[in-house]
Design a protein around this motif. Structure first.
Motif, short mmCIF file in Angstrom:
data_model
loop_
_atom_site.label_atom_id
_atom_site.label_comp_id
_atom_site.label_asym_id
_atom_site.label_seq_id
_atom_site.Cartn_x
_atom_site.Cartn_y
_atom_site.Cartn_z
N ASN A 74 -47.28 -6.04 -27.27
CA ASN A 74 -48.46 -6.83 -26.92
C ASN A 74 -48.55 -7.04 -25.41
O ASN A 74 -48.59 -8.18 -24.93
N LEU A 75 -48.56 -5.93 -24.68
CA LEU A 75 -48.58 -6.00 -23.21
C LEU A 75 -49.80 -6.77 -22.71
O LEU A 75 -50.92 -6.55 -23.19
N LYS A 76 -49.58 -7.65 -21.77
CA LYS A 76 -50.66 -8.41 -21.13
C LYS A 76 -51.30 -7.59 -20.02
O LYS A 76 -52.44 -7.82 -19.66
N ARG A 77 -50.53 -6.65 -19.48
CA ARG A 77 -51.03 -5.68 -18.50
C ARG A 77 -50.14 -4.45 -18.62
O ARG A 77 -48.99 -4.53 -19.04
N THR A 78 -50.70 -3.30 -18.29
CA THR A 78 -49.94 -2.06 -18.39
C THR A 78 -49.20 -1.81 -17.08
O THR A 78 -49.83 -1.69 -16.03
N PRO A 79 -47.86 -1.77 -17.12
CA PRO A 79 -47.11 -1.52 -15.89
C PRO A 79 -47.31 -0.08 -15.43
O PRO A 79 -47.32 0.85 -16.25
N LYS A 80 -47.50 0.10 -14.14
CA LYS A 80 -47.74 1.42 -13.55
C LYS A 80 -46.51 1.85 -12.76
O LYS A 80 -45.76 1.02 -12.24
N GLU A 81 -46.33 3.17 -12.65
CA GLU A 81 -45.21 3.71 -11.88
C GLU A 81 -45.20 3.08 -10.49
O GLU A 81 -46.23 2.98 -9.83
N GLY A 82 -44.02 2.62 -10.05
CA GLY A 82 -43.88 1.96 -8.76
C GLY A 82 -43.87 0.43 -8.86
O GLY A 82 -43.41 -0.24 -7.95
N ASP A 83 -44.38 -0.13 -9.97
CA ASP A 83 -44.34 -1.58 -10.18
C ASP A 83 -42.91 -2.03 -10.44
O ASP A 83 -42.04 -1.21 -10.79
N LYS A 84 -42.68 -3.34 -10.32
CA LYS A 84 -41.41 -3.95 -10.76
C LYS A 84 -41.78 -5.03 -11.76
O LYS A 84 -42.68 -5.83 -11.51
N VAL A 85 -41.08 -5.05 -12.88
CA VAL A 85 -41.36 -5.99 -13.95
C VAL A 85 -40.18 -6.95 -14.07
O VAL A 85 -39.03 -6.53 -14.18
N SER A 86 -40.47 -8.25 -14.03
CA SER A 86 -39.42 -9.26 -14.17
C SER A 86 -39.06 -9.42 -15.66
O SER A 86 -39.93 -9.66 -16.50
N VAL A 87 -37.77 -9.25 -15.95
CA VAL A 87 -37.28 -9.32 -17.32
C VAL A 87 -36.13 -10.31 -17.36
O VAL A 87 -35.24 -10.28 -16.50
N LYS A 88 -36.14 -11.19 -18.36
CA LYS A 88 -35.07 -12.17 -18.52
C LYS A 88 -34.25 -11.81 -19.76
O LYS A 88 -34.77 -11.80 -20.87
N LEU A 89 -32.97 -11.53 -19.51
CA LEU A 89 -32.03 -11.21 -20.58
C LEU A 89 -31.28 -12.50 -20.91
O LEU A 89 -30.65 -13.10 -20.03
N HIS A 90 -31.34 -12.93 -22.16
CA HIS A 90 -30.74 -14.20 -22.58
C HIS A 90 -29.44 -13.93 -23.34
O HIS A 90 -29.46 -13.42 -24.46
N PHE A 91 -28.31 -14.29 -22.69
CA PHE A 91 -26.98 -14.08 -23.27
C PHE A 91 -26.45 -15.39 -23.82
O PHE A 91 -26.72 -16.47 -23.29
N ALA A 92 -25.64 -15.31 -24.88
CA ALA A 92 -25.07 -16.50 -25.52
C ALA A 92 -24.19 -17.30 -24.57
O ALA A 92 -24.28 -18.53 -24.52
N LYS A 93 -23.34 -16.64 -23.79
CA LYS A 93 -22.41 -17.34 -22.91
C LYS A 93 -22.81 -17.27 -21.44
O LYS A 93 -22.62 -18.21 -20.70
N SER A 94 -23.35 -16.14 -21.02
CA SER A 94 -23.70 -15.95 -19.60
C SER A 94 -25.01 -16.61 -19.22
O SER A 94 -25.33 -16.69 -18.05
N GLY A 95 -25.78 -17.05 -20.22
CA GLY A 95 -27.07 -17.66 -19.93
C GLY A 95 -28.12 -16.59 -19.65
O GLY A 95 -28.01 -15.45 -20.11
N THR A 96 -29.13 -16.96 -18.88
CA THR A 96 -30.24 -16.05 -18.60
C THR A 96 -29.98 -15.28 -17.31
O THR A 96 -29.66 -15.86 -16.29
N VAL A 97 -30.12 -13.96 -17.40
CA VAL A 97 -29.99 -13.08 -16.25
C VAL A 97 -31.37 -12.45 -16.02
O VAL A 97 -31.90 -11.78 -16.90
N THR A 98 -31.95 -12.70 -14.84
CA THR A 98 -33.26 -12.14 -14.51
C THR A 98 -33.08 -10.85 -13.72
O THR A 98 -32.32 -10.81 -12.76
N VAL A 99 -33.77 -9.79 -14.17
CA VAL A 99 -33.63 -8.47 -13.57
C VAL A 99 -35.03 -7.92 -13.28
O VAL A 99 -35.92 -8.04 -14.11
N ALA A 100 -35.19 -7.29 -12.11
CA ALA A 100 -36.44 -6.59 -11.78
C ALA A 100 -36.30 -5.16 -12.28
O ALA A 100 -35.48 -4.38 -11.78
#
Length: 166
Positions: free
Chosen positions: A124-150
């Motif tokens: 359910n993309l809100k916008r279509t990512p294009k080549e060259g863009d950076k998308v912010s992604v939050k990985l939620h780990f049980a012990k490490s907490g949230t890791v945000t990655v571009a």
């Protein structure tokens, strides 16, 4: 000058003793957590090689990365991103894709999300990512907490050699 009754003295001693017991318990708890941290039980997750191939359709995209862990075991429980209504975790085995609730990140090991294997589905993309863009992604780990990655958006055919070397 007011005289202190024997009962008041006893109450003060009980309160003082209670404070000492509480402080001792807190000190022991702190010592206990320090020793478990130094034993390698704490996960140390680092994300490498993250990317999203430019999607061919406007409503879904895939994501890939490697989670390196130089500490204790952890679990990737969920993923969120501002470009998608939902991000789901998937495995692929024998050509069959299956949604997963979570993925174990082994102690002193790695978890690979690569083409033909484990991957993220941005739905359910809100916008279509294009080549060259950076998308912010939050990985939620049980012990490490949230890791945000571009996650950089790469060509639709991009397939890194770093994933293939594992």
């Amino acid at each position: 000058m007011r005289r202190t009754s024997l009962k008041e003295v006893r109450v003060k001693k009980v309160h003082a003793l209670g404070a000492i017991v509480l402080a001792s318990g807190l000190a022991l708890t702190a010592c206990g957590s320090d020793s478990s941290d130094s034993s390698g039980d704490t996960p140390e997750v680092k994300i490498q090689g993250a990317f999203i191939p430019a999607p061919s359709s406007g409503d879904m995209a895939a994501g890939f990365f490697i989670a390196h862990n130089s500490g204790g075991a952890d679990t990737l429980e969920s993923v969120t991103s501002d470009i998608a209504g939902q991000v789901t975790l998937h495995s692929t085995k024998g050509g069959v894709m299956k949604e997963q609730e979570s993925f174990a990140v082994p102690a002193d090991g790695e978890l690979d999300f690569e083409r033909g294997g484990n991957h993220l589905m941005f739905e359910n993309l809100k916008r279509t990512p294009k080549e060259g863009d950076k998308v912010s992604v939050k990985l939620h780990f049980a012990k490490s907490g949230t890791v945000t990655v571009a996650f950089p958006v790469k060509a639709a055919t991009y397939n890194p050699t770093s994933h293939a070397s594992h």
